[in-house]
Scaffold this active site. Sequence first.
Site, PDB file in Angstrom:
ATOM      1  N   HIS A  86      53.162  29.819  -3.704  1.00  0.00           N
ATOM      2  CA  HIS A  86      52.795  28.978  -2.450  1.00  0.00           C
ATOM      3  C   HIS A  86      51.732  29.586  -1.750  1.00  0.00           C
ATOM      4  O   HIS A  86      51.597  30.546  -0.952  1.00  0.00           O
ATOM      5  CB  HIS A  86      53.941  28.941  -1.440  1.00  0.00           C
ATOM      6  CG  HIS A  86      55.303  28.274  -2.019  1.00  0.00           C
ATOM      7  ND1 HIS A  86      55.961  29.041  -2.943  1.00  0.00           N
ATOM      8  CD2 HIS A  86      55.915  27.221  -1.688  1.00  0.00           C
ATOM      9  CE1 HIS A  86      57.287  28.104  -3.235  1.00  0.00           C
ATOM     10  NE2 HIS A  86      57.094  26.990  -2.625  1.00  0.00           N
ATOM     11  N   HIS A 107      50.909  23.183  -0.489  1.00  0.00           N
ATOM     12  CA  HIS A 107      52.197  24.070  -0.290  1.00  0.00           C
ATOM     13  C   HIS A 107      52.772  24.887  -1.265  1.00  0.00           C
ATOM     14  O   HIS A 107      52.964  26.040  -1.270  1.00  0.00           O
ATOM     15  CB  HIS A 107      53.096  23.310   0.354  1.00  0.00           C
ATOM     16  CG  HIS A 107      54.534  23.731   0.662  1.00  0.00           C
ATOM     17  ND1 HIS A 107      54.864  24.240   1.586  1.00  0.00           N
ATOM     18  CD2 HIS A 107      55.715  23.958  -0.335  1.00  0.00           C
ATOM     19  CE1 HIS A 107      56.349  25.015   1.686  1.00  0.00           C
ATOM     20  NE2 HIS A 107      56.603  24.544   0.520  1.00  0.00           N
ATOM     21  N   PRO A 145      65.867  30.835   1.352  1.00  0.00           N
ATOM     22  CA  PRO A 145      66.430  29.625   1.847  1.00  0.00           C
ATOM     23  C   PRO A 145      66.263  29.361   3.418  1.00  0.00           C
ATOM     24  O   PRO A 145      66.352  30.276   4.180  1.00  0.00           O
ATOM     25  CB  PRO A 145      67.938  30.026   1.620  1.00  0.00           C
ATOM     26  CG  PRO A 145      67.737  31.089   0.489  1.00  0.00           C
ATOM     27  CD  PRO A 145      66.483  31.751   0.572  1.00  0.00           C
ATOM     28  N   SER A 195      92.385  32.546  17.693  1.00  0.00           N
ATOM     29  CA  SER A 195      93.023  31.959  16.633  1.00  0.00           C
ATOM     30  C   SER A 195      92.892  33.077  15.299  1.00  0.00           C
ATOM     31  O   SER A 195      93.769  33.475  14.617  1.00  0.00           O
ATOM     32  CB  SER A 195      92.684  30.632  15.994  1.00  0.00           C
ATOM     33  OG  SER A 195      93.140  29.661  16.944  1.00  0.00           O
ATOM     34  N   ASP A 207      97.160  20.795  11.134  1.00  0.00           N
ATOM     35  CA  ASP A 207      95.937  20.424  11.547  1.00  0.00           C
ATOM     36  C   ASP A 207      95.035  19.607  10.015  1.00  0.00           C
ATOM     37  O   ASP A 207      94.472  19.077  10.260  1.00  0.00           O
ATOM     38  CB  ASP A 207      94.795  21.647  11.642  1.00  0.00           C
ATOM     39  CG  ASP A 207      94.459  21.982  12.951  1.00  0.00           C
ATOM     40  OD1 ASP A 207      95.151  21.369  13.934  1.00  0.00           O
ATOM     41  OD2 ASP A 207      94.112  23.108  13.499  1.00  0.00           O
TER      42      ASP A 207
END
Lengths: 679, 679
Positions: free
Chosen positions: A27, A261, A116, A383, A468
């Site tokens: 790039h 790019h 990422p 929880s 749930d």
Amino acid sequence: MDDLELQCINTIRFLSVDGVQQANSGHPGTPMALAPAAYTLWQHHLRHNPADPHWPGRDRFVLSCGHASMLLYSLLHLTGYDLPLEELESFRQLHSRTPGHPEYGLTPGVECTTGPLGQGCGNSVGFAIGEAWLAKRYNKPGQDIIGHSTYAFCSDGDMQEGIGSEAASLAGHLRLGRLTWLYDDNHIQIEGDTALAFSEDVGARFAAYGWHVQGPLDGADTAAVSSAIEAAKAETARPSLIILKTIIGIGSPQQGTGEAHGAPLGEEGVRVAKDYWHWPQEPKFLVPDEVRGQMDARERGGQQQAEWQQRWEAYAAAYPAEAAELQGLLAGKLPEGWDGGLGGLFPAGSKPIATRSASEKALNAIAASLPNLIGGSADLAPSTKTLVKDGGDFGPHGHGARNFHFGVREHAMGAVVNGLALHGGVIPYSATFLQFSDYMRPAIRLAALSGYGSIFVFSHDSIGLGEDGPTHQPVEHLMSLRLIPGLILIRPGDAHETAEAWRIAVRHRSGPVALILTRQNISVLDRAPEDAYTEQDYGGALCAGAHGLRQGGYILWQAQVGTPDCILMGTGSELQLALEAGRKLAAEGVNARVVSLPSFELFDRQDQAYRDDVLSPAVAIRIGVEAGVRNGWQRYTGRADNAVGLDHYGASAPAEELYAHFGITAEAVYKLAQERLLG
Amino acid sequence: MDDLELQCINTIRFLSVDGVQQANSGHPGTPMALAPAAYTLWQHHLRHNPADPHWPGRDRFVLSCGHASMLLYSLLHLTGYDLPLEELESFRQLHSRTPGHPEYGLTPGVECTTGPLGQGCGNSVGFAIGEAWLAKRYNKPGQDIIGHSTYAFCSDGDMQEGIGSEAASLAGHLRLGRLTWLYDDNHIQIEGDTALAFSEDVGARFAAYGWHVQGPLDGADTAAVSSAIEAAKAETARPSLIILKTIIGIGSPQQGTGEAHGAPLGEEGVRVAKDYWHWPQEPKFLVPDEVRGQMDARERGGQQQAEWQQRWEAYAAAYPAEAAELQGLLAGKLPEGWDGGLGGLFPAGSKPIATRSASEKALNAIAASLPNLIGGSADLAPSTKTLVKDGGDFGPHGHGARNFHFGVREHAMGAVVNGLALHGGVIPYSATFLQFSDYMRPAIRLAALSGYGSIFVFSHDSIGLGEDGPTHQPVEHLMSLRLIPGLILIRPGDAHETAEAWRIAVRHRSGPVALILTRQNISVLDRAPEDAYTEQDYGGALCAGAHGLRQGGYILWQAQVGTPDCILMGTGSELQLALEAGRKLAAEGVNARVVSLPSFELFDRQDQAYRDDVLSPAVAIRIGVEAGVRNGWQRYTGRADNAVGLDHYGASAPAEELYAHFGITAEAVYKLAQERLLG
């Protein structure tokens, strides 16, 4: 801009361009566009010492747009890190230290693995939190021993990724004044103009998050960029966003287009660009001497570090206890006897307890001796049971507290905890339901890939979650996390194993550990004292001590001495089903062995002799039980249908009913074993 | 607010409260707080016909805060959907149609499965895009046959999740004027006051996205809520956010606290709340007759649908061709011969081609006959090769185009595509690199859980991606996606299989399909004509036709007739390695069979006889080859080490070098087989 400055910037540009061209992959456009801002930041603001990349007082630099890796490699090389020119020349080649995207641990000066998109944003928030926490805790009046800054370069993609938004919202909320993002607003992404997909007002959005926003300003105007960074440093109550207008691939034929790019400029493109910038066509990878002289930061960095060291001495003289503690934390040392509190937490005869609650006890038992064990939950602390008692709430006005409130932002939580682990000085953990590990999986993977010591706590680990329903009941998640290379997953089978699991998670600083915990209460097994359980004790009321968890798997109980007739393996809440089935078989004269297998990864790291001792290959009947998909058990059972589990989604109902309904019971394990024994 | 209105609202409140109390589990506070807004929306604005939940002209309602499921169940019951009171009474019980979180396909009127936060936000954007696309394409001057609205209720968590931000940014960009979110700004989340974690200005953020923002306004002021919804309907150029200030658990002892969120009120709490609202303590699940009369929407909905039907007749009379086409799309019918273009795409002697490029050809070969095959990429279209030629760019000013530009927003992309699939009338696909399937995994899972016909295209499927390095190289992703129950993963082994894979993906409307494609070129296998390949052809130059992919796995080639000596299985780019190894073994007289296994899921659905025919149990030597983690192959190979793959991360280097370096070669397959044959 003076000539030397332009020369430095062009050196960065063409090291990057030549690297990409030589690799015929990469790039080039972003390094070309960001070189002025990068030069400005690194030359005039970033405090770092290339000769000691681990100096704790350094500023952190994050290239969240990791695809622009050659920009970073060029900077590292030019400022004097141990990254010789040959490494830049072997960009993206096997065994080089210049991979396609920067990798932590491989290249000195790379603070975190990026590529990422959005992960670096989250990491940078973790860095800033780490700094803020240590500063609040250890700085003394007039003795600011901690006080570094975190800078991140972010791309359009970072702004579009949800994790970037989560991280920004959290950073604004937490008023992380030492965090600065430079946003490369180049209006180009891979598919073309960002206007194809992205037309929001980024500055206004960040202002809404509570950030100090500057720009858009010309990213090639080094004086303007420098002033903006100065202003960002001066703003200590809010994180800063500096929006830079840049032209991707500037000077190349592809400038301002998507072609600049992600592909080399091509020989002709390189030629045109070098002409445009009045840069010699040859040699490639040119570094003029005056540029090297200007940019080498070792002397400056050495001075900065020496000054810091002086301040450290003064601090240590004035506050010897704090200095000693801080030094230990920064060195990653665990205090002597830190885990003493884990012994005897669950005396014989303890009532059934959920492993999430056992985890709460274990966490709090070590919290006092580990002041830097800090973390929190994505809005599920009541929880997940991950609050440190009296640890305070880390918030905009309490940067020294221990309990983090990440909000419903699992993905940023993962990346922030990774950033904390990378920052050093702290042992960070996150917490949410196992179901939502999917929301933060990319962050977990990066921790595993690059060896970050993040502790990921996941509770509500199966259909045992109950009412749930299937949207919240993990079934594939255990096996799916086990597939991530380098992640150690531990699913303790009772309270004792839960305490052991915390011991391992804290000790294991070279990679991530996932602790997998039940919502529902399960029996606390009656255990023999540590190391006191031998074959002679087989068939008794006691099980082996939970320290066997350190090997990942161990013989929990066996009906008689000698080679067993069958082996029943269980993890987590299903371990007790294996044990119950084993005892039932024993009552019928079968020499059943029950193996606890809380961590496949730790078990697989043991030598063959140990593994064969536990899962004797001579024993053909080996049955696994776990409330999740069965695929993945074959490696231990030998055949796909030697497991009790569920290969489909759960349902909404009370947990006990679900176990019965789906046939995950001691009876089912017993019957399957019987069937196999009969042949 | 008049008495009847209050009665209706309280009926909703206490159906919800009683349901949660009876289940002894659930979320009472949000239904109590949102009942006024929900009543207002459903009573005065929402166009729907409870007697025909599938009426295509209906408005879509999304409860993104799915934990408030009893709110939705109450509304569905009261307005006349086929959801009797007994179902509400068995909330969260096995076999009921009222699970903890709403599930699409289980309960009439539930438009999408919600609960994992932010997913409903993304789905709602998909609904709005689906409407916009059909409207732009089929509406005619004066004949707006498509023109429904999408409403979503969102919670703080939806606002905090990155996917919600991505979806909102995209919706603002796309100017989805028929989309309205009602944000329940109740200032409470599980850990306590939202101020613990969330202090941004949500309204300003949405304004920055390009939304029309109203509020904060009193969520209990039905007149104000109604006016805001009117204004949202009147605003056709921008999506609308209505910020509602509400008090969670209003009237209960827990009101305004986190305790009202996720736990039953308790008997005393229920008593106090009923007193507060002057509601009879008994009977539970009370529905006053006048409330039933007021809220039953069947008559009104029937009229709305009848009017729409009239408009449909007029439209059909004026535009019979368009009407016929639209009717087909809405019915989910594929046109006769739609897949004709897939034949002969790759004539014998075709040059090697990446399956992503073969996919591009296949996609474009069916695009003309499937005008509603629409989709796009998360800013990787030039790489994923998923553009429909001449399909135009779907954007703020082109709602009828076919190519979507999701930006770098994988997670929202997944949820939007799910919403499109749920909306009906279109066959939607997404595209990104396989690595980034992790970013959208929660959306993939929901598609699999609830059977949405989403097509998820993933290219760059292995170390074959090359230089971008381990951050971008999936190694665990294939096996990890295969663990998601209900997802069909297809990794075609050459161009022919790629065309077949698209055929299956388009046909399979009852669940998601993931198409896994190579970056790198691979051979196009010389294939026998469809169904023309029999055992007699074994040992020849040709392979079996690619239609075998429909069974998930098939005998691609075998050296000789008769029971093979060994079976070599491959997927994707590694299939050719298996074939090459097989031919090499054959040259040495070994009767090697090569099996193509592009879809484990489709193969596992075949009957035992077929599976035994392909993977004869009599053949002990069965070897798999795939450039990914080996764990998971055991079910076909019988032993863990009968696979060629890689159980660790890749590296940054050219693809061919990586294959050689990591030993994923035909030679390695050949050697492993030889080793096993020697025994």
